[in-house]
Design an enzyme around this catalytic site. Structure first.
Site, PDB file in Angstrom:
ATOM      1  N   LYS A  11      61.980  30.502  16.035  1.00 59.82           N
ATOM      2  CA  LYS A  11      62.705  30.941  17.210  1.00 59.82           C
ATOM      3  C   LYS A  11      62.476  29.888  18.280  1.00 59.82           C
ATOM      4  CE  LYS A  11      62.973  34.625  20.564  1.00 59.82           C
ATOM      5  NZ  LYS A  11      61.999  35.402  21.323  1.00 59.82           N
ATOM      6  N   ALA A  21      65.545  39.831  24.506  1.00 60.33           N
ATOM      7  CA  ALA A  21      65.051  39.852  25.890  1.00 60.33           C
ATOM      8  C   ALA A  21      65.853  40.773  26.801  1.00 60.33           C
ATOM      9  CB  ALA A  21      65.011  38.461  26.513  1.00 60.33           C
TER      10      ALA A  21
END
Lengths: 363, 271
Positions: free
Chosen positions: B106, B193
């Protein structure tokens, strides 16, 4: 540097508005630091706890200080290293540094803060750089808390593996600053004030700022600290800041602080800064007593030292015969401190950085 | 399009097939046991861990790798959180692959500590290099539809646009842009997020996102394990809703068309 001073004293209504504010700034901080906020301590604590948990989770990062030398040419009235204090002056040689660092590694530390007094021939940038090089081989995160430097000097330390610089202004009141810093290079208020920007210009990852509570009225000092931090964050957006609020501790010279700060005021300062700067690490050292540290862990405070010595070295072998910079108030060892954190539902984090990020350069 | 809901519903990233649409982060937990319990309860199969929290064999008490490797059926996805630029992220990714053995990375490059918004320029550069080195690149990115196209063309395995800034808990503030990214993408879109509530995760799946990644929302919840379970159910419900097909928006417009008060004058019989 401009400072926002409230035109009128804050009222209870201002405090309530500050607590509900979505976009806190200088005026929020002024309200939360004001005497009107003293009856809102519980509400502030609740808000601080929620924000700490949201941004840092249930964790507390740990670091440890290592004093490399106690030579000093300054006359700071409150400091045990001041040149008029009857201290045994010495420094760690490379072999001593390695021994001390290995002892700290064995305790699990991965975040090391190297300290010295003022720049002297025996403890200059070259000496510090040696310490950084040795530390960077053994610790993932290395910071320094020492004398102000030039940008090229900071860059030399960064190249050697230093990620952080801590430099407290002590007080933002220039008159009191001049009075308490009786002689030595540290008398230059502006040089010190501008050092954090020079460190950031040298691409230091984090810069620690703080005021030494007890020297001056804490409220204007805290507001100016906020302004200093805000200005730096605008100019150097890739660097992080961290804040600390050390209270003056007894030292060999017997200095008595003219503006003593009680623990309720210290807590209020921490809560207020957590509310206005929710993402910024707030540090608490072993200057404070165990009961206070235990309660503040995760309640605004996100980074703590443990098992600290303020003598030159002192982690390996015999206790050094110097008196230390100041007396620590929390003498618990690292395992005991970690057990306390875990009991309070907090994970002690030793490694929150990796040396792989150091020195990769740009592009 | 008719989608038979009886066949196994899975998705694919970087040649790996996953049935769980809930990805989990590993930071901010009170201890490794709570983290492991929450991940197990969530059913997550793809789990991200910050390289800076991996001890690389030196074995600190806070090393996350040990507890994660004990979880069955988990694929690790090291992340480069802490990197300020592409060069740092690339180094971190290579070390992460060495430590974890996972092809996934990531890419997280958020140089401004105030809001941790991803740097689109450095993220693109790191993704391009790492994809060419054979990584399954999962870039954390701003919800920018053009950047999404560019990252897809660079060979990323998925797109991970933010719902809102990391740790803000402001939900799907970027919903409008996310819809465009989902509509255009040929690789999985995973909202990463900003999610605070399971309902927000459900909303992301309803809009056609392939999966969501949560961390703070679980780790900082009152009861992280119970919250992990709630997210697992919400993600499943959101996916089911997407497959079932939501009722079209604008029922009032449909009624208007029945009577056509605004366009009646166009009819041949109007005066």
């Amino acid at each position: 540097m401009t400072v926002t001073t409230p035109a009128r004293p804050s009222t209870a209504e201002d405090v309530e508005r500050a607590l509900a504010c979505d976009d806190p700034g200088a005026s929020t901080l002024a309200a939360l630091l004001s005497p009107a906020a003293s009856t809102y301590l519980e509400e502030m604590a609740q808000r601080a706890l929620a924000l700490t948990r949201r941004h840092f989770g249930r964790t507390v990062s740990l670091y440890t200080p290592l004093y490399l030398a106690n030579h000093c040419s300054n006359g700071c009235e409150y400091c045990g290293f001041a040149s008029d204090r009857p201290q045994r002056r010495h420094r760690l040689e490379p072999a001593d540094m390695v021994r001390e660092m290995d002892a700290l590694n064995d305790l699990g530390f991965e975040d090391l803060l190297l300290l010295t007094g003022e720049r002297t021939q025996l403890a200059d940038v070259g000496f510090l750089r040696k310490g950084v090089l040795l530390a960077a081989e053994r610790f993932h995160h290395v910071g320094v808390e020492t004398f102000p430097m030039t940008t090229p000097e900071y860059a030399r330390l960064a190249d050697a593996g230093c990620s952080g610089v801590t430099i407290y202004q002590e007080t933002y009141d220039p008159v009191l600053y001049d009075r308490f810093h009786r002689w030595g290079p540290k008398k230059d208020y502006r040089d010190r004030l501008e050092a954090p920007a020079r460190a950031m210009a040298a691409e230091m990852r984090t810069v620690g700022l703080g005021v030494l509570l007890g020297l001056a009225d804490p409220i204007p000092d805290a507001l100016r600290l906020f302004q200093h931090a805000s200005d730096l964050r605008k100019r150097y957006w890739r660097s992080g800041i961290a804040l600390s609020f050390p209270r003056i501790r007894p030292e060999p010279g017997g200095f008595s602080p003219p503006f003593p700060v009680d623990k309720a005021m210290l807590a209020r300062i921490v809560f207020a800064f957590r509310i206005v700067l929710p993402d910024v690490p707030l540090l608490l050292s072993t200057r404070e007593l165990p009961a206070f540290r235990d309660a503040m862990a995760g309640l605004g405070i996100t980074k703590m030292s443990a098992g600290s010595r303020t003598t030159v070295g002192g982690y390996s072998g015999e206790k050094p015969d110097d008196a230390g910079q100041f007396q620590v108030s929390d003498e618990r060892g690292v395992p005991e401190f970690c057990a306390m954190l875990r009991e309070r539902g907090l994970e002690p984090i030793f490694k929150n950085w990796d040396r792989i990020f150091q020195g990769a350069g740009n592009g | 399009m008719e989608v038979p809901v009886t066949v196994e519903d899975s998705w694919n990233a970087g040649g790996h097939r996953f049935s769980s649409r809930l990805l989990m982060g590993t930071g901010k937990f009170r201890d490794a046991k709570t983290m492991a319990d929450a991940i197990r309860t969530s059913g997550a199969q793809l789990v991200t861990v910050a390289l800076r929290r991996l001890a690389g064999g030196s074995g600190g008490t806070d090393d996350l790798l040990g507890p994660l490797l004990e979880l069955p059926g988990i694929t690790l996805m090291p992340n480069t959180s802490g990197a300020r630029n592409a060069a740092e992220a690339i180094r971190a990714a290579r070390l992460g692959r060495e430590l974890s053995g996972s092809p996934f990375v990531k890419v997280e490059i958020h140089p401004d500590p105030r809001h941790l918004m991803p740097d689109p320029i450095e993220t693109f550069e790191a993704a391009r290099v790492l994809a060419s080195e054979g990584f399954a690149v999962m870039p954390y990115m701003p919800a920018d539809p053009v950047l999404a196209r560019r990252l897809e063309d660079a060979g990323c395995a998925s797109l991970m646009p933010l719902g809102s800034p990391i740790g803000s808990g402001r939900g799907l503030a970027t919903a409008g842009m996310l819809r465009i990214i989902v509509r255009d993408a040929r690789i999985p879109v995973i909202v990463d997020a900003g999610i605070r509530a399971p309902s927000e995760a459900a909303a992301a799946l309803e809009m056609g996102c392939e999966a969501v990644l949560v961390n703070s929302a679980v780790a900082a919840a009152g009861d992280p394990v119970a919250m992990a379970a709630a997210f697992a159910r919400a993600v499943a419900a959101g996916r089911d809703a997407f497959l079932a097909g939501l009722m079209p928006r604008g029922a009032d417009a449909a009624m208007a068309s029945a009577t056509s008060p605004l366009t009646a004058f166009l009819s041949p019989v109007s005066p």
